[in-house]
Every structure is written in C-alpha cells, then in structure tokens.
Design an enzyme around this catalytic site. Sequence first.
Site, mmCIF file in Angstrom:
data_model
loop_
_atom_site.group_PDB
_atom_site.id
_atom_site.type_symbol
_atom_site.label_atom_id
_atom_site.label_comp_id
_atom_site.label_asym_id
_atom_site.label_seq_id
_atom_site.Cartn_x
_atom_site.Cartn_y
_atom_site.Cartn_z
ATOM 1 N N PRO A 258 -9.425 -2.654 0.524
ATOM 2 C CA PRO A 258 -7.889 -2.976 0.884
ATOM 3 C C PRO A 258 -6.867 -2.269 0.395
ATOM 4 C CG PRO A 258 -8.657 -4.818 -0.298
ATOM 5 C CD PRO A 258 -9.968 -3.754 -0.223
ATOM 6 N N CYS A 259 -6.719 -1.192 0.291
ATOM 7 C CA CYS A 259 -5.701 -0.128 -0.504
ATOM 8 C C CYS A 259 -4.226 -0.730 0.182
ATOM 9 C CB CYS A 259 -5.872 1.065 -0.282
ATOM 10 S SG CYS A 259 -5.924 1.855 1.263
ATOM 11 N N HIS A 260 -4.201 -1.476 1.438
ATOM 12 C CA HIS A 260 -2.883 -1.734 1.738
ATOM 13 C C HIS A 260 -2.206 -3.122 1.103
ATOM 14 C CE1 HIS A 260 -6.248 -3.972 3.960
ATOM 15 N NE2 HIS A 260 -5.043 -5.088 3.995
#
Length: 290
Positions: A258-260
Amino acid sequence: MNIAATLKSDITPEGSDYETVRRVIELITEDYRDQPSLDEIAARLKQPPTQLQKTFTRWAGLSPKAFLQAVTLDHAKRLLGQEKMPLLETSLEVGLSGPGRLHDLFVTHEAMSPGEWKARGAGLTIRYGFHVSPFGQALVMITDRGLAGLAFADDGDEQACLDDMTCRWPNATYIRDDEATTPYAARIFDPERWHPEEPLRIVLIGSDFQIRVWEALLRIPLGKAVTYSDIAGQLGQPTASRAVGAAVGRNPISFVVPCHRALGKSGALTGYHWGLTRKRAMLGWEAGKA
C-alpha cells in the site's frame, strides 16, 4: 496419512544457540498477543538484535518475525474457523490493531535475490492481463512464485501502463494471459475473499533498500497512513526520507503493497505514480472497509 522423515544428521542447535532458539520460541509462543518486535525480544534475551536474527533464522529456517506471524495466524485461523469469532474480535484477541492489520498478515511475501534483480528479469516469465477494478483498469502481472506487479490505467492508456511496468524488468519474457491473472484480480479487490486459509502470495523484485521500504508499507494497517519520514525512521535511516519517497514511487505492486498510505511530512497526499485522484479513491475505499 503420516509420513516419517529421516534426518541424515542431528540438526538440533548446540550450546548457547540452542538456548537462544528455545527462549525465542517460548517467548513468542507465550507473548504473541503483545506482538513483540525483534528489538523487544533481543532486549529481553540481552542479545544484539542482528545476531539474534541470524542465529534464530539459521536454526529455525525463518525469522523471529515470520515465526510470530505463523503463531498469530494459526491462532487467528482457529478463532475464525472453529470458534466462529467475528473478524474484529479475532484481530483484537490475537494482538493486532484491527481487521486491516489482520488482512495484511494474510498477504505473504518473498523477495527475489539481489542477483535476480540485477539481471533485470532475465530468465523470468511474467504473465499479465488487464481487469476491471474499483480504481480503473488494473494491470495484473504474475510469475510462478506469485503476484509480481499491479498497476492502474484509465481506458485507452493500457499500453502506456504496460510499457511503464515492463521497462522495470526489460529482460523478462512477457505473455498476455488474462485467464491466469483473473483469479488474482478477483481476490485482490474483493474483501470477502481475504481469508487466512488462502494468503495472497506476492514476490518483490527490487533492490535491497526498495524491498525494505515495501515491507514497511505492508505493515501500515488498512485505513491508516504514515509519512515518508516515519518509514525512514523505522528503517533506522531517519535522514533518508527522500530515498524512501523514491522507493515508494517505484513500488511495482500498487494497492496490495500500500504505497498509497504513504504521505508527505506535512500529511499532504503528495505524488502518486498512478495519479492523486486514484490515491484519494483508494484511501476513501479503505476508510469504508476499515
């Protein structure tokens, strides 16, 4: 059916190594609800964390963290399956912060060796396909070891998205295979299929530093967010925020890794490789699920 295994030699750790392994196993088994970190375990055993990690991994075949996850997951399976305990109660019972963290535990990962990464995909076959998702067209890329890539595109931009991803591993062989990637797409975007009995296997292809950053991303709970400087601090490199940001931007498995959930120092959304609108949509979608 029980199968007896015959060992050619005794692999029991000797002397102080045996005592170290025994105490780590005992500590984790008894205190897994507290989710002790490597540093906490090392402090209780009065050993350097790095040395403890090496010793335990050499004899046990997995790291203390992986053993902790295995113990936690085994207990979670029993609570969810045999006792029919609700997801939230199960998460809290096994010492996790909530359902989002429990979901993250069911994503298992491995990293390709530095040599494999430096070969830029040589000898690697990657199958890919495009699928409808809550966040636009999803490009799903898999190897025989698991999910290796997940990217997003607006209608009409699929080729540019594919080019962006394939240039990361230019020496790999690419095969369009929507049938093979469909099961992955179905599981990724359907929370009802996030089951402990079927962990989603992913394979991380990057430099040592990038993989450390991506593993840190996997530890961010669903519905939460951290800053690049937070991640840098977790890695023991508090001045490496810029390098962390670059590694986050090169994450090849968007959404699942989850880079977001990574934000700028001020808490601003900052950039996102697949567009800020998509990042906002992901955070909002997760907030509704957490």
